[in-house]
Design a protein around this motif. Sequence first.
Motif, short mmCIF file in Angstrom:
data_model
loop_
_atom_site.label_atom_id
_atom_site.label_comp_id
_atom_site.label_asym_id
_atom_site.label_seq_id
_atom_site.Cartn_x
_atom_site.Cartn_y
_atom_site.Cartn_z
N UNK A 1 36.63 57.26 32.48
CA UNK A 1 35.47 56.87 31.68
C UNK A 1 35.89 55.87 30.62
N UNK A 2 34.95 55.07 30.16
CA UNK A 2 35.21 54.14 29.06
C UNK A 2 33.94 53.99 28.22
N UNK A 3 34.12 53.56 26.97
CA UNK A 3 33.00 53.21 26.09
C UNK A 3 33.28 51.80 25.59
N UNK A 4 32.32 51.22 24.91
CA UNK A 4 32.37 49.80 24.66
C UNK A 4 32.72 49.40 23.23
N UNK A 5 33.29 48.21 23.13
CA UNK A 5 33.68 47.55 21.90
C UNK A 5 32.43 47.12 21.15
N UNK B 1 29.94 42.30 35.86
CA UNK B 1 30.11 41.48 34.67
C UNK B 1 31.36 41.91 33.92
N UNK B 2 31.96 40.98 33.18
CA UNK B 2 33.08 41.31 32.31
C UNK B 2 32.55 42.02 31.08
N UNK B 3 33.21 43.09 30.73
CA UNK B 3 32.83 43.81 29.51
C UNK B 3 34.10 44.19 28.77
N UNK B 4 33.95 44.48 27.48
CA UNK B 4 35.08 44.83 26.63
C UNK B 4 34.94 46.29 26.23
N UNK B 5 35.97 47.07 26.56
CA UNK B 5 35.81 48.52 26.44
C UNK B 5 37.11 49.19 26.04
N UNK B 6 37.00 50.49 25.78
CA UNK B 6 38.13 51.37 25.49
C UNK B 6 38.11 52.52 26.47
N UNK B 7 39.29 52.90 26.97
CA UNK B 7 39.41 54.09 27.81
C UNK B 7 40.50 54.96 27.20
N UNK B 8 40.78 56.08 27.81
CA UNK B 8 41.76 57.03 27.29
C UNK B 8 41.41 57.42 25.86
N UNK B 9 42.19 56.95 24.89
CA UNK B 9 41.97 57.32 23.49
C UNK B 9 42.07 56.07 22.61
#
Length: 184
Positions: A73-77, A115-123
């Motif tokens: 899973x990831x959430x976004x910048x 699409x390109x997106x900027x995100x965070x995964x893990x921690x």
Amino acid sequence: MSLRLFRLLTGLVCSIPALAQTALPALRPGAGLPAPAAGGSGEVKASLVAEVGAVVPGQSFRVGIRLVHAPQWHSYWRNPGGFSLPTEIEWKLPEGFKAGPVRWPTPEVVDSQGFKAYAYSDSVVLVAEITPPANLAEGTRVRLAARVKGQACKESCTLFDQTAAADLPVATTARVDATAKAAI
């Protein structure tokens, strides 16, 4: 159509699977199992960490909103790109406290439905400086909290909205928390 309206509509469309699961719990895989722990959506869990073990009146310190993502899973910048919704932080601080701007670590580039997106995964830890007022009474406690909301995605997307909080004593020395400081 404004970018904000476009993001809102995209978020609503991406959240349809989550709404269907909520509306039809008997058909949801795992129905009847315990709900995720308080403060977490299951896909993303938010917590607040402070670099100090106590607040000193008038002395600034750093806090971090730690986001821990379930595997894959990831959430976004703050500027997610594509059709994604950014992670937002709304501080809920005692009277007289001030929060500085959030420092966003460099995100990773992910594919978000082509699409390109900027995100965070893990921690990831999103850091801000907090400045308490100079007139705090020693021996009292303060609650620092933040509402953290955004969009989490894997193969489908869901919205999350959580409160991360920490209670700290007010003292004459900050008592730096080495573990939290290293994380921030």
